[in-house]
Design a protein around this motif. Sequence first.
Motif, mmCIF file in Angstrom:
data_model
loop_
_atom_site.group_PDB
_atom_site.id
_atom_site.type_symbol
_atom_site.label_atom_id
_atom_site.label_comp_id
_atom_site.label_asym_id
_atom_site.label_seq_id
_atom_site.Cartn_x
_atom_site.Cartn_y
_atom_site.Cartn_z
ATOM 1 N N MET B 172 0.834 -1.223 0.000
ATOM 2 C CA MET B 172 0.000 0.000 0.000
ATOM 3 C C MET B 172 0.859 1.259 0.000
ATOM 4 O O MET B 172 0.421 2.310 -0.455
ATOM 5 N N LYS B 173 2.082 1.158 0.559
ATOM 6 C CA LYS B 173 2.982 2.316 0.621
ATOM 7 C C LYS B 173 3.834 2.446 -0.642
ATOM 8 O O LYS B 173 4.759 3.266 -0.683
ATOM 9 N N GLY B 174 3.559 1.607 -1.650
ATOM 10 C CA GLY B 174 4.271 1.756 -2.921
ATOM 11 C C GLY B 174 5.619 1.074 -2.983
ATOM 12 O O GLY B 174 6.456 1.404 -3.826
ATOM 13 N N CYS B 175 5.838 0.098 -2.094
ATOM 14 C CA CYS B 175 7.125 -0.608 -2.083
ATOM 15 C C CYS B 175 7.062 -1.854 -2.971
ATOM 16 O O CYS B 175 5.987 -2.382 -3.244
ATOM 17 N N THR B 176 8.240 -2.318 -3.377
ATOM 18 C CA THR B 176 8.394 -3.651 -3.947
ATOM 19 C C THR B 176 8.612 -4.590 -2.767
ATOM 20 O O THR B 176 9.454 -4.320 -1.909
ATOM 21 N N VAL B 177 7.834 -5.685 -2.724
ATOM 22 C CA VAL B 177 7.855 -6.526 -1.530
ATOM 23 C C VAL B 177 8.238 -7.956 -1.899
ATOM 24 O O VAL B 177 7.638 -8.554 -2.802
ATOM 25 N N VAL B 178 9.231 -8.469 -1.213
ATOM 26 C CA VAL B 178 9.732 -9.825 -1.431
ATOM 27 C C VAL B 178 9.565 -10.613 -0.133
ATOM 28 O O VAL B 178 9.976 -10.139 0.930
ATOM 29 N N GLY B 179 8.950 -11.782 -0.230
ATOM 30 C CA GLY B 179 8.702 -12.591 0.951
ATOM 31 C C GLY B 179 9.533 -13.852 0.967
ATOM 32 O O GLY B 179 9.769 -14.466 -0.079
ATOM 33 N N ILE B 180 9.976 -14.242 2.151
ATOM 34 C CA ILE B 180 10.688 -15.510 2.340
ATOM 35 C C ILE B 180 9.760 -16.454 3.095
ATOM 36 O O ILE B 180 9.198 -16.068 4.128
ATOM 37 N N ALA B 181 9.577 -17.667 2.583
ATOM 38 C CA ALA B 181 8.738 -18.652 3.270
ATOM 39 C C ALA B 181 9.313 -20.040 3.005
ATOM 40 O O ALA B 181 10.253 -20.186 2.217
ATOM 41 N N GLY B 182 8.739 -21.061 3.662
ATOM 42 C CA GLY B 182 9.382 -22.365 3.689
ATOM 43 C C GLY B 182 8.749 -23.453 2.844
ATOM 44 O O GLY B 182 9.076 -24.624 3.015
ATOM 45 N N SER B 183 7.848 -23.112 1.928
ATOM 46 C CA SER B 183 7.305 -24.140 1.035
ATOM 47 C C SER B 183 6.741 -23.461 -0.209
ATOM 48 O O SER B 183 6.485 -22.254 -0.215
ATOM 49 N N LYS B 184 6.526 -24.274 -1.243
ATOM 50 C CA LYS B 184 5.938 -23.742 -2.473
ATOM 51 C C LYS B 184 4.529 -23.209 -2.197
ATOM 52 O O LYS B 184 4.148 -22.129 -2.667
ATOM 53 N N ASP B 185 3.753 -23.965 -1.402
ATOM 54 C CA ASP B 185 2.391 -23.529 -1.071
ATOM 55 C C ASP B 185 2.402 -22.169 -0.376
ATOM 56 O O ASP B 185 1.600 -21.292 -0.696
ATOM 57 N N LYS B 186 3.308 -22.035 0.581
ATOM 58 C CA LYS B 186 3.369 -20.764 1.303
ATOM 59 C C LYS B 186 3.777 -19.631 0.365
ATOM 60 O O LYS B 186 3.244 -18.525 0.442
ATOM 61 N N CYS B 187 4.725 -19.906 -0.514
ATOM 62 C CA CYS B 187 5.154 -18.874 -1.466
ATOM 63 C C CYS B 187 3.988 -18.490 -2.393
ATOM 64 O O CYS B 187 3.784 -17.299 -2.670
ATOM 65 N N ASP B 188 3.218 -19.481 -2.836
ATOM 66 C CA ASP B 188 2.058 -19.181 -3.688
ATOM 67 C C ASP B 188 1.069 -18.293 -2.931
ATOM 68 O O ASP B 188 0.535 -17.323 -3.471
ATOM 69 N N TYR B 189 0.843 -18.661 -1.679
ATOM 70 C CA TYR B 189 -0.074 -17.874 -0.847
ATOM 71 C C TYR B 189 0.430 -16.429 -0.700
ATOM 72 O O TYR B 189 -0.329 -15.470 -0.854
ATOM 73 N N VAL B 190 1.722 -16.293 -0.432
ATOM 74 C CA VAL B 190 2.296 -14.969 -0.218
ATOM 75 C C VAL B 190 2.160 -14.114 -1.483
ATOM 76 O O VAL B 190 1.797 -12.930 -1.417
ATOM 77 N N ARG B 191 2.391 -14.729 -2.634
ATOM 78 C CA ARG B 191 2.216 -13.956 -3.884
ATOM 79 C C ARG B 191 0.743 -13.606 -4.106
ATOM 80 O O ARG B 191 0.429 -12.542 -4.631
#
Lengths: 338, 338
Positions: B172-191
């Motif tokens: 919302m603040k206009g940043c590029t956001v990169v997430g670290i997580a521990g599984s493909k499912d979690k990464c899909d969720y985060v995206r």
Amino acid sequence: MPTKARRWVLASRPQGKPKLENFRLEEITLPDLGEHELLIRTEYHSVDPGMRSRLSSASYAAALPLGETIDSAMSGIVEASNNEKFKPGDRVTGGFGWVSHAISNGRGIQKLDPALYHGKLRPTAAIGVLGIPGLTSYFGLLDLGHPEEGDTVLISSAAGPVGATAGQIAKMKGCTVVGIAGSKDKCDYVRSLGFDRTINYREASDLRAAIAEACPGGVDIYFDNVGAEMLDAAILNMNEHGRIVVSGQVSEYNRADNELHGIRNVTRFITHRLRMEGLVVFDYFKDFRAAQTEMAGWIHEGKLVYTEDISAGLENSAKAFIGLFEGENHGRRLIKVS
Amino acid sequence: MPTKARRWVLASRPQGKPKLENFRLEEITLPDLGEHELLIRTEYHSVDPGMRSRLSSASYAAALPLGETIDSAMSGIVEASNNEKFKPGDRVTGGFGWVSHAISNGRGIQKLDPALYHGKLRPTAAIGVLGIPGLTSYFGLLDLGHPEEGDTVLISSAAGPVGATAGQIAKMKGCTVVGIAGSKDKCDYVRSLGFDRTINYREASDLRAAIAEACPGGVDIYFDNVGAEMLDAAILNMNEHGRIVVSGQVSEYNRADNELHGIRNVTRFITHRLRMEGLVVFDYFKDFRAAQTEMAGWIHEGKLVYTEDISAGLENSAKAFIGLFEGENHGRRLIKVS
């Protein structure tokens, strides 16, 4: 007539503590002065522990290339000038390194202001207490440390030029100031500057306990020049909302990337709401003049004292630098070149 | 008629990862209500990784005594009340822990405001996205991270309730956001939450390189819930003047004091002018209401999404807690008690 000059260059990259063989003293012939150029004869150059990191890893962006002149601040006298802003006899400072002479186009060098430099303020102060070390103390303590009256300020390498100045400024701000140093002599010197208490770390079997004893109300600001185990021990004594000023990490500079010690107690940052912040003094460049004027005032009033540790002869530069990592120096280490 | 209640207590202090035997489910009989007291029946309680540190060292000031109820947030329904501010049927939240029922004198509990809690904002949000995890994201990111448009924000445990919320606010603040997580499912969720890129740390052989690849312009803010090696790898990717928000250190919680990993790269704080700061969200107590109102608005507008990972039955609380350290959870972990 061409000018013969001497300079120290990086001969090889030190592994661990620097050795004499890592440095080479060369004689070179300087070219004739071009348009707008001036020739400076070095009177003094500084010997800086922070330089150590630039000698290492070629992968580090700021690493000094092999064969390049070792970097440092210097103060000198203009010997010849094609630049209308400078005339022979002017006293100037610049960043030309461990050299006997330097040619400059005038950019990045400063003329010493005779209105400031007289009496207690010697010209060498321009590359010491009013130069990078003193400015590091000033901005690190005031801008990152936010000292308030009654705060307890702990300072490592308290007998060094950065720590000694930071401690005296903290006293002026009404803080209780505790210094850590590596000998009885250094501790005596630090107390003579007005520090309330000192810790001789070479005699402390348990640094955490020694800090707790010297700072019974905890530490509000840790001004750190050392890093590693000493930083970890300080963290365990920090009060809530404590500020850690990362000014130097001299105990890490001789370590390879994979040998760095760092700190263990990061969870304390949560439980005690700590803040740790690093400092590069050049970020405050636009405020240098105002800070130097204020500090010059303190020096003339006798409120801020500075000590210099001067060796004679450019041939001793490398030895003086190596000695920094043995804790040899007492105050700002300089080489008197001519 | 006396009320029978069940509660989980600390049976023994875990060494390393917590085990079932460290917890004990007890049945107790609650006393009759006194003056101004009310009886709350738990609907949901939370399961919080940050609780781990309180289970350990008896020397830690905030350590939970053996035999005490395991702490957590809960939301419930008032069953009986001698307190004029609460009536049976009111929905409230408080910090009564892993319990089926609690008696309160009304202090420290909040009635859920029906003006906020409707539609997308379920009552469980009071102990999740509008509770401690969400407020930690909000104040950590905004007050310590200082996000600016165009900043790159890296977030660890990005599928957890703190990381997921912090990432959405950063977007919302206009940043590029990169997430670290521990599984493909979690990464899909985060995206799916709008994060620009993700890193599955279990597949990254070199975390430093993986972060460099996902953040080619470097990292301006690292919002850290993990600590240790992940924090060290992030530090090596920070841009100058980068900010590190120490929100959690879940990889350290199961380690004894003398096993803490911490970080190695403190010298980077100087070369890159980094700032690292820890957060205890209760320091922002007076601003909670305003933050909750703003976040409730975002939720109703569909800009902020929250996910809950709910297990049924108080008998499963300890198992759910242990699973947090296996990276089992997906969003805020709650126990549905009744």
